[in-house]
Design an enzyme around this catalytic site. Structure first.
Site, PDB file in Angstrom:
ATOM      1  N   GLU A 106       0.816  -1.215   0.000  1.00 22.22           N
ATOM      2  CA  GLU A 106       0.000   0.000   0.000  1.00 22.22           C
ATOM      3  C   GLU A 106       0.849   1.263   0.000  1.00 22.22           C
ATOM      4  O   GLU A 106       0.546   2.231  -0.702  1.00 22.22           O
ATOM      5  CB  GLU A 106      -0.899  -0.026   1.237  1.00 22.22           C
ATOM      6  CG  GLU A 106      -1.889   1.111   1.309  1.00 22.22           C
ATOM      7  CD  GLU A 106      -2.745   1.008   2.563  1.00 22.22           C
ATOM      8  OE1 GLU A 106      -3.191   2.060   3.037  1.00 22.22           O
ATOM      9  OE2 GLU A 106      -2.953  -0.115   3.070  1.00 22.22           O
ATOM     10  N   ASP A 107       1.927   1.278   0.809  1.00 17.25           N
ATOM     11  CA  ASP A 107       2.701   2.506   1.025  1.00 17.25           C
ATOM     12  C   ASP A 107       4.034   2.541   0.292  1.00 17.25           C
ATOM     13  O   ASP A 107       4.622   3.612   0.151  1.00 17.25           O
ATOM     14  CB  ASP A 107       2.971   2.694   2.531  1.00 17.25           C
ATOM     15  CG  ASP A 107       1.693   2.878   3.327  1.00 17.25           C
ATOM     16  OD1 ASP A 107       0.672   3.244   2.711  1.00 17.25           O
ATOM     17  OD2 ASP A 107       1.707   2.654   4.557  1.00 17.25           O
TER      18      ASP A 107
END
Length: 762
Positions: A106-107
């Site tokens: 996600e990051d």
């Protein structure tokens, strides 16, 4: 009930946590970011697995290099803390690795393929299930959030470790939110209280459930939390002598009975006290049962024997005994609950359970990994799996993410009623559940064909709320089908999703038929005829060019197949005339005469009557065709159809002012409709009457309507009319057609009580 141990109250504040266990001094940022912060918790794993976990740590540390949390700590401290919570549950190496890398995709831009190559598919699937859908575009933030929840819950249904890691992630975030902005803290706390805490409870993770509730309450209502915390601390000091006395009395009673038991004092959590005060409108001083005791015994028979010992020691309160051993809660929780009157007259709750039951009561499905040989843990695992399976069933019938989340929220119920089938099988349903919920809990076919119900041998309405101990019997009929009105009272997500799924399928079939009629009408205006679309396999041979043409048209319209395109035309999402013109252009682009091409396909009736392409109203229309409530058209009225976007066909009279305004604003959405010669049902017409006010007026009106062979479906009379000499009455009459309505109006005019009567038109 939410409790925490009295052990917490006997330690200095700096050394206690919410769970009542002694917590070590806070590590430095460098210590918290190192693998050593996790290593001491992994002693239960084989050395080979610890080596794999170390590789996952290195990967996550490199991926998050240069990233920091809002508090200023290195970001890797968060995945390590999440993995540490998972290690407390003794989850396997794959889950610990996924916990360390849960934010990597996600990051940090890490791909699922990369994770599969480095750590194999099972670990990558866990990480993917924990990843939000931030990279996709959604029209609203709520839609994005709902779709992310749906993805996570479906991943959880396939592998429960997904939600265990997610709950560990949320728990650590809730513990460390002080550095965030107040508005963000409140948003996350509200989401936790509405979604994550109930999921923890549903899976039997009561320790996590209580802590998430308390932390959410602390961030949502900091002033109330602080005031209650202070009041509880003061009350704790005042009642310390009473607690000690009860502990001594209970231990002495068990020693006298020669039973081995562990006694643990428990205090209600701040949030559970606040909720009781709010729900029952009590002040803090009126909440007398803020503490209780847990009794852990060696085996099942001693649970019931211990109950006798306690009831001999203190008097039980009538009606406050619950046997969750014989009838476990839906999340697998088992205990005996009894409330006794203490020496000072205050009520005190006792929970009696075995060690295996205690494991499940605190850890729920996580007890499966902690104590794999425990029968209680296996029971909790089965109950959790049953609920997770129901999520997959709901997903199969609910494609809209917001609707799916709504169904799941309904199922995250805190209370339950326990009812019986005629064969004495126990079923747990949410509080407020009805016979329809019960029918769908048995089987979707039973729910779909339900027509009546009996509770304890007596016939009852289907909206009746069930009570614990009821014996339910469902009456079915082969031709019955779900009623849309059921949606107003069913309580379970399963029942709601099954009903909606049935109605949507029904609406789609009707919309497809309507779309086919409308496209036929538009094609005739272009000098073309509509294909049958229903040919047999033999007739379809040699029509590859036609199939390709229709598939090409569907792709142009953004649909997967022709049926979907016709449904969208029927619902007003696509304009039939535009689709027809595009089809004509596609044929011309092929260099062929449209009529010659059509006839060569063998799928068209060149001499068909134009009326076959018109939208005909006969009263059998369903959700895709509706009669406007503003003008209430009936057979004999001149009518027009308005194709609202996504709302199907709405039929207005030609004189309707509302319809005329719509036509002036949006003329391309209007199509021609007409009444069929044979009608299948009566229709409603709105009528107003001016009456001589007096006794028996309503009876005279009803008699006149009945004499004209019509029915009154609704009646409205204002309160002011009762105080005047004349009164105005509004009726909805069920009539066959316009001629029948005229006959009814003439009959009403002849009534002595009626001064004037007229049909209501907008």
């Amino acid at each position: 009930m939410g409790f925490r141990s009295f052990a917490a109250s006997r330690l200095p504040a700096a050394l206690t946590g919410l769970s009542g266990l002694r917590t070590p001094p806070e590590p430095t940022a460098a210590e918290a970011a190192s693998f050593d912060a996790l290593l001491h918790r992994l002693s239960y794993l084989p050395k080979a697995d610890i080596k794999r976990v170390r590789e996952a740590y290195k990967f996550a540390d490199e991926a998050h290099l240069g990233q920091f949390r809002a508090s200023g700590e290195p970001y890797i401290t968060h995945p390590i803390a999440v993995a540490g919570i998972c290690a407390e549950w003794r989850l396997d190496a794959q889950a610990i690795m996924a916990a360390l890398m849960h934010d990597a995709m996600e990051d940090c831009g890490v791909t699922k393929t990369e994770l599969i190559e480095r750590f194999e598919a099972p670990t990558a699937e866990l990480v993917d299930g924990l990843t939000k859908l931030d990279k996709l575009q959604f029209s609203t933030k709520e839609e994005s959030q709902a779709e992310s929840f749906r993805k996570m819950l479906l991943a959880m249904a396939r592998d429960v470790r997904v939600i265990l890691i997610k709950l560990a992630d949320r728990l650590h975030n809730m513990r460390t939110m002080e550095a965030m902005a107040a508005i963000k803290r409140r948003r996350i706390a509200r989401e936790t209280l509405d979604i994550y805490a109930p999921i923890a409870h549903r899976l039997g993770l009561n320790q996590i459930y209580r802590e998430l509730q308390d932390l959410s309450f602390q961030h949502l209502n900091p002033w109330r939390h602080a005031a209650l915390s202070k009041a509880i601390s003061k009350a704790r000091g005042n009642r310390r002598d009473l607690v000690s006395r009860i502990e001594k009395d209970v231990l002495k009673a068990f020693e006298g009975a020669q039973y081995k038991a562990e006694i643990d004092g428990r205090e209600k959590t701040i949030y559970s006290i606040y909720k009781k005060m709010k729900d029952k409108h009590l002040s803090f001083a009126q909440v007398s049962d803020i503490f209780g005791f847990r009794v852990v015994v060696v085996d099942l028979p001693h649970c019931y024997l211990s109950l006798g010992v306690l009831h001999q020691l203190y008097k039980p309160q009538p009606g406050r005994f619950k046997d969750y051993i014989a009838i476990p809660k839906p999340n697998g929780y088992q205990s005996l609950h009894t409330t006794l009157v203490s020496p000072l007259g205050t009520p005190v709750e006792f929970q009696i359970r075995t060690e295996a039951m205690h494991m499940v009561a605190e850890k729920g499905v996580a007890a499966h990994w902690l104590y794999k040989d425990s029968g209680g843990a296996h029971s909790a695992q089965q109950m959790g799996a049953r609920w997770l399976q129901s999520l997959i069933e709901i997903q199969d019938e609910t494609r809209d993410a917001n609707e799916f989340l709504e169904h799941v929220k309904i199922d995250l119920f805190p209370d339950a009623v326990y009812v019986f089938t005629p064969k004495s099988k126990i079923m747990a349903l949410p509080k407020g559940a009805t016979p329809v919920d019960f029918a769908y809990a048995i089987h979707s076919d039973v729910g779909d064909h339900c027509v009546a119900a009996q509770i304890n041998g007596e016939a009852v309405p289907l909206r009746t709320e069930l009570r614990s101990g009821d014996v339910i019997e469902i009456v079915t009929a082969a031709g019955a089908r779900p009623n849309p009105a059921w949606l107003s009272f069913v309580r379970t997500g399963r029942a709601r999703s099954k009903i909606r799924h049935f109605l949507k399928n029904l609406e789609q079939d009707e919309s497809r038929d309507l779309g086919e009629k409308m496209l036929s009408q538009a094609l005739r205006a272009e000098g073309l005829a509509l294909p049958s679309l229903h040919e047999d396999a033999e007739e379809a041979e040699g029509t590859d060019s036609a199939a390709q043409l229709w598939q090409q048209l569907a792709r142009w319209a953004g649909n997967r197949h022709v049926d979907e395109l016709l449904v969208e035309i029927g619902l007003g999402r696509k304009i039939a005339t535009i689709v027809a013109k595009k089809l004509a252009r596609m044929l011309s682009a092929q260099g062929q005469r449209p009529d010659a091409v059509m006839l060569s396909m063998g799928r068209f009736a060149a001499d068909a009557e134009p009326a076959q392409g018109q939208v005909t109203l006969d009263g059998s229309e369903g959700a895709s065709v509706r009669l406007a409530s503003c003008c209430r058209p009936i057979p004999g009225d001149e009518v027009k159809g308005y194709l609202g976007r996504g709302e199907g066909l709405l039929v207005h009279t030609a004189e309707c002012q509302v319809g005329r305004k719509l036509f002036a604003r949006d003329s391309e959405h209007w199509i021609a409709v007409h009444w069929a010669d044979e009608l299948t049902r009566p229709f409603e017409a709105a009528v107003s009457l001016l009456l001589n006010n007096g006794k028996g007026v309503l009876a005279q009106v009803a008699a006149a309507v009945s004499a004209a062979e019509a029915d009154i479906t609704h009646i409205l009379m204002s309160d002011e009319s009762q105080q005047r000499e004349t009164a105005e009455m509004n009726l909805l009459l069920s009539v066959r057609d316009r001629l029948h309505l005229a006959d009814v109006l003439r009959t009403l005019k002849r009534s002595p009580a009626v001064l004037r009567v007229w049909r209501v038109k907008p």
